[in-house]
Motif scaffolding. Structure first.
Motif, PDB file in Angstrom:
ATOM      1  N   ASP A   7     -25.050 -29.389 144.006  1.00  0.00           N
ATOM      2  CA  ASP A   7     -24.557 -28.141 144.003  1.00  0.00           C
ATOM      3  C   ASP A   7     -24.058 -27.510 142.715  1.00  0.00           C
ATOM      4  OD1 ASP A   7     -23.510 -26.001 145.063  1.00  0.00           O
ATOM      5  OD2 ASP A   7     -21.702 -26.705 145.688  1.00  0.00           O
ATOM      6  N   TYR A   8     -24.851 -26.789 141.933  1.00  0.00           N
ATOM      7  CA  TYR A   8     -24.359 -26.238 140.538  1.00  0.00           C
ATOM      8  C   TYR A   8     -24.494 -24.997 140.617  1.00  0.00           C
ATOM      9  CZ  TYR A   8     -29.097 -27.662 139.864  1.00  0.00           C
ATOM     10  OH  TYR A   8     -30.332 -27.760 140.019  1.00  0.00           O
ATOM     11  N   PRO A   9     -23.914 -24.158 139.464  1.00  0.00           N
ATOM     12  CA  PRO A   9     -24.325 -22.721 139.162  1.00  0.00           C
ATOM     13  C   PRO A   9     -25.821 -22.553 139.074  1.00  0.00           C
ATOM     14  CG  PRO A   9     -22.334 -23.283 138.000  1.00  0.00           C
ATOM     15  CD  PRO A   9     -23.097 -24.482 138.666  1.00  0.00           C
ATOM     16  N   VAL A  10     -26.446 -21.386 139.414  1.00  0.00           N
ATOM     17  CA  VAL A  10     -27.805 -21.215 139.244  1.00  0.00           C
ATOM     18  C   VAL A  10     -28.276 -20.963 137.932  1.00  0.00           C
ATOM     19  CG1 VAL A  10     -27.539 -18.572 139.708  1.00  0.00           C
ATOM     20  CG2 VAL A  10     -29.796 -19.600 140.332  1.00  0.00           C
ATOM     21  N   SER A  11     -27.293 -20.481 137.047  1.00  0.00           N
ATOM     22  CA  SER A  11     -27.597 -20.345 135.790  1.00  0.00           C
ATOM     23  C   SER A  11     -27.990 -21.764 135.033  1.00  0.00           C
ATOM     24  CB  SER A  11     -26.421 -19.705 134.878  1.00  0.00           C
ATOM     25  OG  SER A  11     -25.372 -20.298 134.928  1.00  0.00           O
ATOM     26  N   MET A  12     -27.646 -22.851 135.540  1.00  0.00           N
ATOM     27  CA  MET A  12     -27.953 -24.318 135.074  1.00  0.00           C
ATOM     28  C   MET A  12     -29.255 -24.446 135.484  1.00  0.00           C
ATOM     29  SD  MET A  12     -24.236 -26.003 135.174  1.00  0.00           S
ATOM     30  CE  MET A  12     -22.599 -25.363 134.538  1.00  0.00           C
ATOM     31  N   LYS A  13     -30.096 -24.115 136.330  1.00  0.00           N
ATOM     32  CA  LYS A  13     -30.897 -24.602 137.242  1.00  0.00           C
ATOM     33  C   LYS A  13     -32.039 -24.943 136.252  1.00  0.00           C
ATOM     34  CE  LYS A  13     -33.710 -20.493 138.187  1.00  0.00           C
ATOM     35  NZ  LYS A  13     -34.241 -19.917 139.405  1.00  0.00           N
ATOM     36  N   ASN A  14     -32.228 -24.257 135.110  1.00  0.00           N
ATOM     37  CA  ASN A  14     -33.260 -24.604 133.991  1.00  0.00           C
ATOM     38  C   ASN A  14     -32.923 -25.584 133.145  1.00  0.00           C
ATOM     39  OD1 ASN A  14     -35.189 -22.692 135.398  1.00  0.00           O
ATOM     40  ND2 ASN A  14     -34.216 -21.007 134.455  1.00  0.00           N
ATOM     41  N   LEU A  15     -32.042 -26.042 133.071  1.00  0.00           N
ATOM     42  CA  LEU A  15     -31.571 -27.229 131.934  1.00  0.00           C
ATOM     43  C   LEU A  15     -32.176 -28.529 132.360  1.00  0.00           C
ATOM     44  CD1 LEU A  15     -27.775 -26.250 131.822  1.00  0.00           C
ATOM     45  CD2 LEU A  15     -29.307 -25.536 130.161  1.00  0.00           C
ATOM     46  N   GLU A  16     -32.416 -29.236 131.220  1.00  0.00           N
ATOM     47  CA  GLU A  16     -33.045 -30.550 131.548  1.00  0.00           C
ATOM     48  C   GLU A  16     -31.914 -31.275 132.546  1.00  0.00           C
ATOM     49  OE1 GLU A  16     -34.571 -32.491 128.161  1.00  0.00           O
ATOM     50  OE2 GLU A  16     -35.350 -30.429 127.482  1.00  0.00           O
ATOM     51  N   PRO A  17     -32.153 -32.140 133.174  1.00  0.00           N
ATOM     52  CA  PRO A  17     -31.155 -32.882 134.265  1.00  0.00           C
ATOM     53  C   PRO A  17     -30.022 -33.651 133.439  1.00  0.00           C
ATOM     54  CG  PRO A  17     -33.645 -33.357 134.950  1.00  0.00           C
ATOM     55  CD  PRO A  17     -33.624 -32.457 133.736  1.00  0.00           C
ATOM     56  N   ARG A  18     -30.585 -34.140 132.289  1.00  0.00           N
ATOM     57  CA  ARG A  18     -29.581 -34.898 131.385  1.00  0.00           C
ATOM     58  C   ARG A  18     -28.279 -33.660 130.798  1.00  0.00           C
ATOM     59  NH1 ARG A  18     -28.651 -38.358 126.391  1.00  0.00           N
ATOM     60  NH2 ARG A  18     -28.857 -36.616 125.014  1.00  0.00           N
ATOM     61  N   VAL A  19     -28.785 -32.755 130.450  1.00  0.00           N
ATOM     62  CA  VAL A  19     -27.995 -31.519 129.939  1.00  0.00           C
ATOM     63  C   VAL A  19     -27.350 -31.039 130.855  1.00  0.00           C
ATOM     64  CG1 VAL A  19     -28.063 -29.407 128.552  1.00  0.00           C
ATOM     65  CG2 VAL A  19     -29.690 -31.192 127.955  1.00  0.00           C
ATOM     66  N   ARG A  20     -27.823 -30.727 132.260  1.00  0.00           N
ATOM     67  CA  ARG A  20     -27.264 -30.057 133.276  1.00  0.00           C
ATOM     68  C   ARG A  20     -26.144 -30.947 133.799  1.00  0.00           C
ATOM     69  NH1 ARG A  20     -31.408 -28.677 136.470  1.00  0.00           N
ATOM     70  NH2 ARG A  20     -31.677 -30.747 137.476  1.00  0.00           N
ATOM     71  N   HIS A  21     -26.295 -32.379 133.837  1.00  0.00           N
ATOM     72  CA  HIS A  21     -25.144 -32.822 134.261  1.00  0.00           C
ATOM     73  C   HIS A  21     -24.045 -32.968 133.316  1.00  0.00           C
ATOM     74  CE1 HIS A  21     -28.642 -35.673 136.525  1.00  0.00           C
ATOM     75  NE2 HIS A  21     -28.221 -34.426 137.397  1.00  0.00           N
ATOM     76  N   LYS A  22     -24.600 -33.042 132.030  1.00  0.00           N
ATOM     77  CA  LYS A  22     -23.341 -33.023 131.113  1.00  0.00           C
ATOM     78  C   LYS A  22     -22.665 -31.607 131.154  1.00  0.00           C
ATOM     79  CE  LYS A  22     -21.143 -34.846 127.460  1.00  0.00           C
ATOM     80  NZ  LYS A  22     -20.310 -36.225 127.856  1.00  0.00           N
ATOM     81  N   ALA A  23     -23.232 -30.492 131.480  1.00  0.00           N
ATOM     82  CA  ALA A  23     -22.561 -29.170 131.609  1.00  0.00           C
ATOM     83  C   ALA A  23     -21.741 -29.326 132.756  1.00  0.00           C
ATOM     84  CB  ALA A  23     -23.824 -28.111 131.647  1.00  0.00           C
ATOM     85  N   ASP A 147     -26.762  -9.066 138.918  1.00  0.00           N
ATOM     86  CA  ASP A 147     -25.777  -9.395 139.873  1.00  0.00           C
ATOM     87  C   ASP A 147     -24.182 -10.017 139.219  1.00  0.00           C
ATOM     88  OD1 ASP A 147     -26.318 -11.961 138.956  1.00  0.00           O
ATOM     89  OD2 ASP A 147     -27.077 -12.700 140.919  1.00  0.00           O
ATOM     90  N   GLY A 148     -24.083 -10.059 137.810  1.00  0.00           N
ATOM     91  CA  GLY A 148     -23.144 -10.330 137.343  1.00  0.00           C
ATOM     92  C   GLY A 148     -22.886 -11.875 136.657  1.00  0.00           C
ATOM     93  N   GLN A 149     -23.996 -12.590 137.258  1.00  0.00           N
ATOM     94  CA  GLN A 149     -24.034 -14.093 136.853  1.00  0.00           C
ATOM     95  C   GLN A 149     -24.367 -14.184 135.626  1.00  0.00           C
ATOM     96  OE1 GLN A 149     -24.095 -17.276 139.060  1.00  0.00           O
ATOM     97  NE2 GLN A 149     -23.393 -16.282 140.881  1.00  0.00           N
ATOM     98  N   ILE A 150     -23.915 -15.195 134.979  1.00  0.00           N
ATOM     99  CA  ILE A 150     -24.240 -15.319 133.652  1.00  0.00           C
ATOM    100  C   ILE A 150     -25.744 -16.010 133.626  1.00  0.00           C
ATOM    101  CG2 ILE A 150     -23.844 -16.897 131.504  1.00  0.00           C
ATOM    102  CD1 ILE A 150     -20.585 -16.642 132.263  1.00  0.00           C
ATOM    103  N   ALA A 151     -26.548 -15.532 132.529  1.00  0.00           N
ATOM    104  CA  ALA A 151     -27.754 -15.880 132.582  1.00  0.00           C
ATOM    105  C   ALA A 151     -28.070 -16.823 131.395  1.00  0.00           C
ATOM    106  CB  ALA A 151     -28.798 -14.731 132.382  1.00  0.00           C
ATOM    107  N   SER A 152     -27.347 -16.479 130.144  1.00  0.00           N
ATOM    108  CA  SER A 152     -27.639 -17.066 128.858  1.00  0.00           C
ATOM    109  C   SER A 152     -26.620 -16.794 127.974  1.00  0.00           C
ATOM    110  CB  SER A 152     -28.863 -16.845 128.296  1.00  0.00           C
ATOM    111  OG  SER A 152     -29.034 -15.510 127.903  1.00  0.00           O
ATOM    112  N   SER A 153     -26.534 -17.572 126.896  1.00  0.00           N
ATOM    113  CA  SER A 153     -25.506 -17.282 125.901  1.00  0.00           C
ATOM    114  C   SER A 153     -26.328 -17.372 124.510  1.00  0.00           C
ATOM    115  CB  SER A 153     -24.221 -17.963 125.786  1.00  0.00           C
ATOM    116  OG  SER A 153     -24.500 -19.363 125.517  1.00  0.00           O
TER     117      SER A 153
END
Length: 156
Positions: A7-23, A147-153
């Motif tokens: 269960d994590y923010p949708v903006s993190m779904k395209n991160l590689e698993p290792r990076v997503r876990h750190k995020a 929808d206001g969600q963060i997409a990228s930076s």
């Protein structure tokens, strides 16, 4: 709301698993420090990508299906695509700008301010201008979805 691997923010779904876990780990720590969810997500994503660039995946055993040359190519393309060499400050006073949807258009606004710096007919126009501003002022541009969600930076 603390996040986890399922269960994590949708903006993190395209991160590689290792990076997503750190995020997720970083975002949860920022939430504990009192940061707002949106800022926590943006900062955590940028810091996790920077961490990934500075901590390459260790060489894997021969039984692993990913070759070391594939890992090297992944790390090489990762560093050229995501230029997060500048650390995101951990202080709560940031000079970030945001590309945000308005009622009928898109706008660029400074973080913490209610007024817009400028407005645009399309998101693409707003993102182009935000890229220029972030590069010129050496600041981060945070891009939001409709929808206001963060997409990228972007950090130029």
């Amino acid at each position: 709301m603390p996040w986890n691997k399922q269960d994590y923010p949708v903006s993190m779904k395209n991160l590689e698993p290792r990076v997503r876990h750190k995020a997720i780990e970083i975002a949860n720590a920022l939430l504990d420090d009192g940061y707002e969810e949106g800022r926590s997500i943006a900062i955590a994503t940028a810091k996790a990508e920077e961490w990934d660039e500075n901590h390459p995946v260790p060489e894997r055993s021969k039984s692993d299906s990913t070759s070391s040359s594939e890992n090297a190519n992944r790390n090489k393309s990762s560093s050229t695509e995501r230029r997060h060499s500048e650390p995101v400050s951990s202080s709560k006073s940031h000079d970030n700008i945001h590309v945000v949807p308005t009622d009928a258009s898109w706008a660029i606004k400074e973080e913490g301010k209610s007024s817009y710096l400028s407005t645009f007919d399309t998101k693409a126009e707003a993102v182009d201008e935000a890229k220029k501003l972030s590069s010129k002022q050496n600041i981060r541009a945070i891009i939001h979805n409709q929808d206001g969600q963060i997409a990228s930076s972007i950090k130029s």
